[in-house]
Design a protein around this motif. Structure first.
Motif, short mmCIF file in Angstrom:
data_model
loop_
_atom_site.label_atom_id
_atom_site.label_comp_id
_atom_site.label_asym_id
_atom_site.label_seq_id
_atom_site.Cartn_x
_atom_site.Cartn_y
_atom_site.Cartn_z
N PHE A 263 -12.93 43.87 8.15
CA PHE A 263 -13.43 43.25 6.96
C PHE A 263 -14.44 42.12 7.50
O PHE A 263 -14.41 41.51 8.30
N ARG A 264 -15.40 42.05 6.62
CA ARG A 264 -16.48 41.27 6.57
C ARG A 264 -16.40 40.36 5.49
O ARG A 264 -16.65 40.82 4.25
N LEU A 265 -16.07 39.07 5.77
CA LEU A 265 -16.23 38.06 4.55
C LEU A 265 -17.38 37.15 4.66
O LEU A 265 -18.14 37.12 5.72
N MET A 266 -17.71 36.46 3.51
CA MET A 266 -18.88 35.90 3.51
C MET A 266 -19.07 34.65 4.59
O MET A 266 -17.67 33.90 4.38
N GLN A 267 -20.03 34.11 4.83
CA GLN A 267 -20.03 32.78 5.73
C GLN A 267 -19.82 31.72 4.66
O GLN A 267 -20.50 31.67 3.61
N ASN A 268 -18.88 30.72 5.14
CA ASN A 268 -18.66 29.59 4.00
C ASN A 268 -19.34 28.19 4.50
O ASN A 268 -19.31 27.47 3.52
N PHE A 269 -19.66 28.18 5.73
CA PHE A 269 -20.31 27.06 5.95
C PHE A 269 -21.46 27.40 7.15
O PHE A 269 -21.55 28.12 7.89
N ASN A 270 -22.69 26.72 6.85
CA ASN A 270 -23.94 27.10 7.60
C ASN A 270 -24.32 25.88 8.16
O ASN A 270 -25.51 25.51 7.78
N TYR A 271 -23.52 25.03 8.91
CA TYR A 271 -24.07 23.89 9.73
C TYR A 271 -24.56 22.80 8.90
O TYR A 271 -25.65 22.42 9.00
N PRO A 272 -23.80 22.35 7.75
CA PRO A 272 -24.45 21.42 6.93
C PRO A 272 -24.68 20.01 7.33
O PRO A 272 -25.73 19.36 6.68
#
Length: 476
Positions: A263-272
């Motif tokens: 399964f591919r889940l969405m990215q939840n953090f993008n190096y904030p």
């Protein structure tokens, strides 16, 4: 069952083996097994609250079916209201009942007319804020005719209860996750390896970073009056690191675990932490929640009102206060959301100009903007971590005093050693900022260097594993 526990270390390989080697021949049986495994996973906290997941699943599956066939606009709106009422009703009762009762009583007492009211001893079900929003987005998207309802209750139950992201997200949308339960999955070695790599980094962030910051933060915030402003500022800094490492660590483990099952889940953090303004930082932090409020609150508000600068401002404040309230029934969270709205507005109102001036990937020359944005976050988390608004303002009164320049209470050899891990954490995140997760860039390394890194991370994970702590967002 915690991701950072021995129970999960035993649970995961057993489920993995059965999923790929026992139940792989029939998709429906495989989905049934995932539902059973997910319910067992959740029952390890409190089996009684499985009823809430089952109720949300049943109601939204039935409502989705009815919305798919209903043509009458009035009937479709009524069906949507049923879903909203049930989901938000359950969430509101368990999460906000005592908050409203206490403040209702305080309001009448203020005018000299105290009421005889009592609160209830309510235990907050783990993950209710996450799976409630996930099921609610399903019915809203059907109502808006963005997706078609599923006719298989097993697929929908698996979508709601999928154990990697059940407790603390990412809050998935049906259009992304549900079709993955409808198509046959095949084991992909490269995806599984990348999933293990992401799990490893998530565990390192949780155990070696977040759980090392937690005792210091807890001690200082438990008695802020006895500490200098310098110590309180460092505590706020450490809590900023802790909550990010804790929550993004959970997300990494969840996404990596999902990859093991195809399964591919969405990215939840993008190096904030490498954001150059607060608007960018907000869009990179807890992405599944911020995009949920954008799509289901902000955009409907914007469409319902004439587009003016004033409506943009009020819509932003409405959304951010609701986001704060989602985090917990406390005035500190509401003020935290209000403060974030103030931070967010300048970049939101000038978004078009900003977008044309820089690249999507931050560069080292932009460090001053990143440091300023990070400091804004540090100041805001004081409200997030404090028990009351009075405590938060008392902490700020010390931070912005002469004691800010006193020697902090935290300087010792052990804490300096822990600080080296935080520096290492920042370096790895910076190097990996172009990828979906921080260790993705290591795929181009020579095998010997990769293995050395994996063994090193594993060593420190086990070394620090004796001080196990729950994930912060389990409280939300």
């Amino acid at each position: 069952m915690l991701f950072n526990s021995l129970d999960f270390a035993l649970f995961l390989p057993v489920v993995f083996f059965c999923y790929w080697f026992v139940f792989q021949r029939q998709l429906r049986i495989q989905n049934i097994f995932l539902v059973a495994a997910s319910y067992f996973f959740y029952a390890c906290w409190d089996w009684r609250f499985l009823t809430l997941i089952a109720v949300s699943t049943f109601v939204d599956f039935i409502v989705g079916q009815a919305l798919g066939s209903a043509k009458n606009p009035k009937l479709r709106k009524q069906l949507l209201y049923i879903s909203i009422f049930v989901n938000l009703g359950l969430l509101g009762f368990f999460k906000f009942f005592n908050f409203f009762v206490e403040n209702f009583h305080a309001a009448f007492s203020l005018f000299g007319k105290p009421l005889e009211v009592s609160t209830l001893h309510i235990v907050l079900p783990v993950g209710i804020s996450f799976y409630t929003f996930q099921t609610l987005s399903y019915t809203i998207d059907i109502y808006k005719r963005k997706i078609e309802p599923t006719h298989d209750p097993v697929e929908f139950a698996a979508f709601v209860s999928f154990f990697p992201q059940l407790v603390a997200g990412p809050i998935e949308r049906a259009k992304n996750l549900l079709p993955q339960f409808q198509t046959k999955r095949t084991f992909q070695y490269s995806e599984a390896v990348d999933g293990m790599r992401q799990i490893g980094w998530g565990l390192f962030k949780k155990i070696a970073i977040a759980d090392r910051c937690a005792p210091l933060v807890n001690e200082i915030f438990a008695d802020p009056a006895s500490h200098h402003g310098s110590t309180l500022f460092i505590a706020a800094f450490l809590f900023t690191i802790q909550i990010y490492a804790d929550f993004s660590g959970y997300s990494d483990i969840a996404i990596g675990t999902a990859k093991l099952f195809g399964f591919r889940l969405m990215q939840n953090f993008n190096y904030p932490f490498f954001s150059r303004d607060f608007g960018e930082g907000w869009r990179k932090w807890h992405i599944s929640l911020t995009t949920w409020f954008r799509d289901y609150v902000y955009i409907p508000l914007a469409k319902a009102r004439a587009v003016t600068t004033w409506t943009k401002i009020t819509n932003v404040f409405i959304v951010f206060v609701l986001v704060g309230f989602w985090h917990g029934a406390n005035w500190t969270f509401l003020f935290w959301g209000f403060l974030h709205a103030i931070y967010f507005l300048p970049t939101h109102l000038s978004r078009g100009v900003r977008r044309n001036r820089r690249s999507p990937i931050p560069e080292l020359r932009e460090a001053p903007q990143m440091v300023f944005c990070f400091l804004l976050t540090v100041f805001s988390v004081v409200f997030f971590r404090s028990e009351t608004l009075q405590q938060a303002f008392a902490i700020f009164s010390k931070i912005f005093s002469r004691t800010l320049f006193d020697r902090p209470d935290l300087i010792n050899d052990q804490n300096i050693f822990y600080a080296s891990f935080i520096i290492f954490f920042f370096i790895v995140e910076w190097k990996g900022r172009r990828g979906k997760h921080a260790l993705e860039w290591m795929t181009n390394w020579h095998k010997s260097y990769r293995m050395l890194t994996y063994y090193s991370l594993t060593f420190f994970i086990f070394w620090f594993a004796n001080q196990k702590q729950e994930f912060i967002y389990f409280d939300f």
